[in-house]
Design a protein around this motif. Structure first.
Motif, PDB file in Angstrom:
ATOM      1  N   PRO A  59      34.246  43.457  35.860  1.00 12.75           N
ATOM      2  CA  PRO A  59      34.483  44.842  35.437  1.00 12.75           C
ATOM      3  C   PRO A  59      35.958  45.250  35.522  1.00 12.75           C
ATOM      4  O   PRO A  59      36.449  46.011  34.693  1.00 12.75           O
ATOM      5  CB  PRO A  59      33.645  45.666  36.414  1.00 12.75           C
ATOM      6  N   ALA A  60      36.660  44.705  36.521  1.00 11.75           N
ATOM      7  CA  ALA A  60      38.068  45.070  36.693  1.00 11.75           C
ATOM      8  C   ALA A  60      38.948  44.509  35.587  1.00 11.75           C
ATOM      9  O   ALA A  60      39.989  45.084  35.261  1.00 11.75           O
ATOM     10  CB  ALA A  60      38.574  44.592  38.050  1.00 11.75           C
ATOM     11  N   VAL A  61      38.538  43.383  34.981  1.00  6.93           N
ATOM     12  CA  VAL A  61      39.373  42.779  33.934  1.00  6.93           C
ATOM     13  C   VAL A  61      38.890  43.114  32.521  1.00  6.93           C
ATOM     14  O   VAL A  61      39.678  43.030  31.580  1.00  6.93           O
ATOM     15  CB  VAL A  61      39.510  41.247  34.110  1.00  6.93           C
ATOM     16  N   THR A  62      37.622  43.497  32.369  1.00  8.22           N
ATOM     17  CA  THR A  62      37.141  43.857  31.025  1.00  8.22           C
ATOM     18  C   THR A  62      37.463  45.290  30.665  1.00  8.22           C
ATOM     19  O   THR A  62      37.613  45.613  29.486  1.00  8.22           O
ATOM     20  CB  THR A  62      35.621  43.610  30.877  1.00  8.22           C
ATOM     21  N   SER A  63      37.551  46.158  31.660  1.00 12.08           N
ATOM     22  CA  SER A  63      37.944  47.559  31.448  1.00 12.08           C
ATOM     23  C   SER A  63      38.962  47.934  32.514  1.00 12.08           C
ATOM     24  O   SER A  63      38.676  48.723  33.420  1.00 12.08           O
ATOM     25  CB  SER A  63      36.724  48.483  31.549  1.00 12.08           C
ATOM     26  N   PRO A  64      40.156  47.349  32.417  1.00 14.75           N
ATOM     27  CA  PRO A  64      41.119  47.549  33.502  1.00 14.75           C
ATOM     28  C   PRO A  64      41.648  48.978  33.579  1.00 14.75           C
ATOM     29  O   PRO A  64      41.899  49.627  32.565  1.00 14.75           O
ATOM     30  CB  PRO A  64      42.246  46.572  33.154  1.00 14.75           C
ATOM     31  N   THR A  65      41.750  49.439  34.801  1.00 12.25           N
ATOM     32  CA  THR A  65      42.445  50.691  35.113  1.00 12.25           C
ATOM     33  C   THR A  65      43.426  50.358  36.220  1.00 12.25           C
ATOM     34  O   THR A  65      43.242  49.367  36.952  1.00 12.25           O
ATOM     35  CB  THR A  65      41.475  51.784  35.602  1.00 12.25           C
ATOM     36  N   LEU A  66      44.428  51.168  36.363  1.00  9.00           N
ATOM     37  CA  LEU A  66      45.414  50.933  37.414  1.00  9.00           C
ATOM     38  C   LEU A  66      44.740  50.940  38.783  1.00  9.00           C
ATOM     39  O   LEU A  66      44.970  50.049  39.603  1.00  9.00           O
ATOM     40  CB  LEU A  66      46.535  51.969  37.350  1.00  9.00           C
ATOM     41  N   ASP A  67      43.880  51.921  39.019  1.00  9.74           N
ATOM     42  CA  ASP A  67      43.198  51.988  40.312  1.00  9.74           C
ATOM     43  C   ASP A  67      42.277  50.794  40.521  1.00  9.74           C
ATOM     44  O   ASP A  67      42.202  50.237  41.619  1.00  9.74           O
ATOM     45  CB  ASP A  67      42.400  53.292  40.438  1.00  9.74           C
ATOM     46  N   GLY A  68      41.569  50.372  39.474  1.00 12.61           N
ATOM     47  CA  GLY A  68      40.657  49.231  39.591  1.00 12.61           C
ATOM     48  C   GLY A  68      41.393  47.936  39.889  1.00 12.61           C
ATOM     49  O   GLY A  68      40.960  47.155  40.746  1.00 12.61           O
ATOM     50  N   VAL A  69      42.505  47.703  39.211  1.00 16.58           N
ATOM     51  CA  VAL A  69      43.289  46.495  39.456  1.00 16.58           C
ATOM     52  C   VAL A  69      43.928  46.559  40.844  1.00 16.58           C
ATOM     53  O   VAL A  69      43.927  45.565  41.576  1.00 16.58           O
ATOM     54  CB  VAL A  69      44.350  46.286  38.350  1.00 16.58           C
ATOM     55  N   ARG A  70      44.422  47.721  41.221  1.00 19.65           N
ATOM     56  CA  ARG A  70      45.006  47.889  42.561  1.00 19.65           C
ATOM     57  C   ARG A  70      43.962  47.609  43.632  1.00 19.65           C
ATOM     58  O   ARG A  70      44.226  46.911  44.616  1.00 19.65           O
ATOM     59  CB  ARG A  70      45.570  49.294  42.738  1.00 19.65           C
ATOM     60  N   GLU A  71      42.767  48.106  43.424  1.00 17.88           N
ATOM     61  CA  GLU A  71      41.680  47.880  44.372  1.00 17.88           C
ATOM     62  C   GLU A  71      41.328  46.393  44.468  1.00 17.88           C
ATOM     63  O   GLU A  71      41.148  45.849  45.553  1.00 17.88           O
ATOM     64  CB  GLU A  71      40.454  48.683  43.931  1.00 17.88           C
ATOM     65  N   LEU A  72      41.242  45.736  43.319  1.00 18.82           N
ATOM     66  CA  LEU A  72      40.905  44.312  43.294  1.00 18.82           C
ATOM     67  C   LEU A  72      41.981  43.478  43.975  1.00 18.82           C
ATOM     68  O   LEU A  72      41.689  42.618  44.802  1.00 18.82           O
ATOM     69  CB  LEU A  72      40.726  43.850  41.839  1.00 18.82           C
ATOM     70  N   LEU A  73      43.231  43.727  43.638  1.00 20.50           N
ATOM     71  CA  LEU A  73      44.328  42.944  44.207  1.00 20.50           C
ATOM     72  C   LEU A  73      44.641  43.341  45.647  1.00 20.50           C
ATOM     73  O   LEU A  73      45.353  42.615  46.342  1.00 20.50           O
ATOM     74  CB  LEU A  73      45.582  43.069  43.338  1.00 20.50           C
ATOM     75  N   GLY A  74      44.098  44.471  46.085  1.00 22.43           N
ATOM     76  CA  GLY A  74      44.344  44.951  47.445  1.00 22.43           C
ATOM     77  C   GLY A  74      43.492  44.282  48.503  1.00 22.43           C
ATOM     78  O   GLY A  74      43.605  44.603  49.681  1.00 22.43           O
ATOM     79  N   THR A  75      42.656  43.354  48.106  1.00 22.35           N
ATOM     80  CA  THR A  75      41.841  42.607  49.060  1.00 22.35           C
ATOM     81  C   THR A  75      42.470  41.222  49.261  1.00 22.35           C
ATOM     82  O   THR A  75      43.192  40.742  48.380  1.00 22.35           O
ATOM     83  CB  THR A  75      40.405  42.430  48.540  1.00 22.35           C
TER      84      THR A  75
END
Length: 150
Positions: A59-75
């Motif tokens: 979901p983070a890469v098919t409909s990327p948002t700044l917050d979603g990518v930040r959340e994913l990369l923040g782990t």
């Protein structure tokens, strides 16, 4: 396991970079770097990190948002996967630039800093090589080769 995979990511790519930068004229360098499979160890690490988290990653890469990518990369897993992603693509771009520079006759001393820039800041290294390569033209295809291509 994530920390180990993170550390392993650059360790498996570093020998290829060392060959291209330190011994670009060695016959084994051309043999090894000639294969696109040099990126495979990093791709395997990436897969080990991404596949178990596919439900979160997709979901983070098919409909990327700044917050979603930040959340994913923040782990830790996301940061390690992001690192493997960057290392794999930087190595593939560095490999392409090195191979192309050999065809064009770009001096190794010109390529070394370009490759270091590609390791450190991938897209800027690519931009540097695209600028550098304009000074060296690829050798013309011989007439007999043109007949076989046409």
């Amino acid at each position: 396991m994530t920390a180990t995979l993170f550390s392993l990511t650059f360790a498996v790519a570093a020998p290829s970079w060392a060959l291209m930068i330190l011994v670009p004229r060695w016959s084994w360098t051309a043999r090894i770097i000639g294969s696109p499979l040099i990126v495979l160890p990093v791709v395997v690490i990436y897969a080990l990190l991404v596949i178990p988290a596919f439900g979160t990653v997709l979901p983070a890469v098919t409909s990327p948002t700044l917050d979603g990518v930040r959340e994913l990369l923040g782990t830790p897993d996301g940061a390690a996967a992001g690192w493997a992603h960057m290392v794999a693509f930087d190595l593939f771009v560095g490999r392409w630039a090195w191979l192309d520079s050999r065809e064009r006759g770009v001096p190794a001393l010109v390529m070394a800093p370009v490759l270091v820039l590609t390791i450190l800041l991938g897209p800027l290294g690519l931009a540097a090589y695209l600028a550098v390569r304009t000074r060296w033209r690829r050798p013309a295809v011989a007439a007999t080769d043109r007949e076989h291509l046409g």
